[in-house]
Design a protein around this motif. Sequence first.
Motif, PDB file in Angstrom:
ATOM      1  N   UNK A 166      25.699  -5.865  19.236  1.00 46.79           N
ATOM      2  CA  UNK A 166      25.900  -6.999  20.137  1.00 46.79           C
ATOM      3  C   UNK A 166      24.773  -8.017  19.992  1.00 46.79           C
ATOM      4  N   UNK A 167      23.538  -7.546  19.899  1.00 45.18           N
ATOM      5  CA  UNK A 167      22.402  -8.456  19.771  1.00 45.18           C
ATOM      6  C   UNK A 167      22.475  -9.251  18.473  1.00 45.18           C
ATOM      7  N   UNK A 168      22.820  -8.563  17.376  1.00 46.21           N
ATOM      8  CA  UNK A 168      22.910  -9.229  16.066  1.00 46.21           C
ATOM      9  C   UNK A 168      24.039 -10.248  16.034  1.00 46.21           C
ATOM     10  N   UNK A 169      25.210  -9.865  16.533  1.00 41.21           N
ATOM     11  CA  UNK A 169      26.356 -10.764  16.472  1.00 41.21           C
ATOM     12  C   UNK A 169      26.223 -11.928  17.441  1.00 41.21           C
ATOM     13  N   UNK A 170      25.505 -11.731  18.538  1.00 36.79           N
ATOM     14  CA  UNK A 170      25.255 -12.842  19.457  1.00 36.79           C
ATOM     15  C   UNK A 170      24.468 -13.947  18.780  1.00 36.79           C
ATOM     16  N   UNK A 171      23.597 -13.589  17.859  1.00 31.99           N
ATOM     17  CA  UNK A 171      22.801 -14.580  17.145  1.00 31.99           C
ATOM     18  C   UNK A 171      23.610 -15.306  16.082  1.00 31.99           C
TER      19      UNK A 171
END
Length: 332
Positions: A166-171
């Motif tokens: 989630x953190x990676x794809x949010x970026x």
Amino acid sequence: MSDTLFLTSEDVSGLASPEEYVEAVREGYRQRGEGAPAEPRTKLPNAEPPGMLTGYSAILPETGAMGGYMYASGFGAKDAWFVTPVFDAESGEPIALLDGASMNPFKTGATGAVGTDALAREDADTLGIVGSGSQARGQLRAIAAVRDLDTVRVYSPTKASRESFAAEMNEQLDASVAAVASSAAAIDDAGIVVTATTASDPVFDGEMLADGAHVTAMGQYHPEKRELDATTIERSTYVPDLRERVSQDAGSFIAAVEAGVVSEDHVHAELGEVVAGAAPGRETDEEVTVFDSGGTAIETVAAAHMLYEKAREEGLGSEISFAPASEALTGK
């Protein structure tokens, strides 16, 4: 002698955008829908050391390319190697040889996106993903190229993995991507659902799918393993990548047939037939659609040829030579 372009994993990595993969794969499936030849995978198991040698092939006449994958997985090294030969469809000469591992999540993700674009509601903007590995990342990046996503929810059993995803794809995306604590929470009221797992048993209850949802299942291609339950298959307009593959290794569909909830006639059409306009896709906003993506050489050849052309334009890769049989066998 024939000069053939060899592309390493480093050459291939980052060479094309998700949008370019999607367009190449869509074109490949259109040709399949108009009669281009393709065969499902063949798998040769080995007992000791345990492993699998797998291959599949396709010809895309309008692209002017043919070839496929051959890959080994398991065995003593407990790893996998993907080799992708590409031949000219006119002359038959080998034109490229790719280390195919780097493109795998991208071409598979593009296939899921083509299925989503053909079958999901046009206004679908909420995506639920079960799985948080490289294939789930590939699916999300590609689907974001065909739908304007607002909300993405991801579930996988390991909390750290889903939160990292989630953190990676949010970026990377404009959509809001959140990790959730269950598959039920991921698919709740989702217009698009993706399963990208190694699970042997269904990963959500098909009764919980919203009316009008589209499901892309791409994590399993084994007759005794399934990501989707019989309810999901029964509710769905069911579209596989290759019709011939369904009875071979589409475990979710096989289990639904064995449970007596559908018959083999439940296969609506191949993806290529829908893309080519030879069969309808979604016909109502309320129907549930399923794209069963087990992997074919259609997307492999389409993506590999696209990468070959881009590599030539950018001066990437190195040349190796192949001797034609007429020369190699006679020494002339």
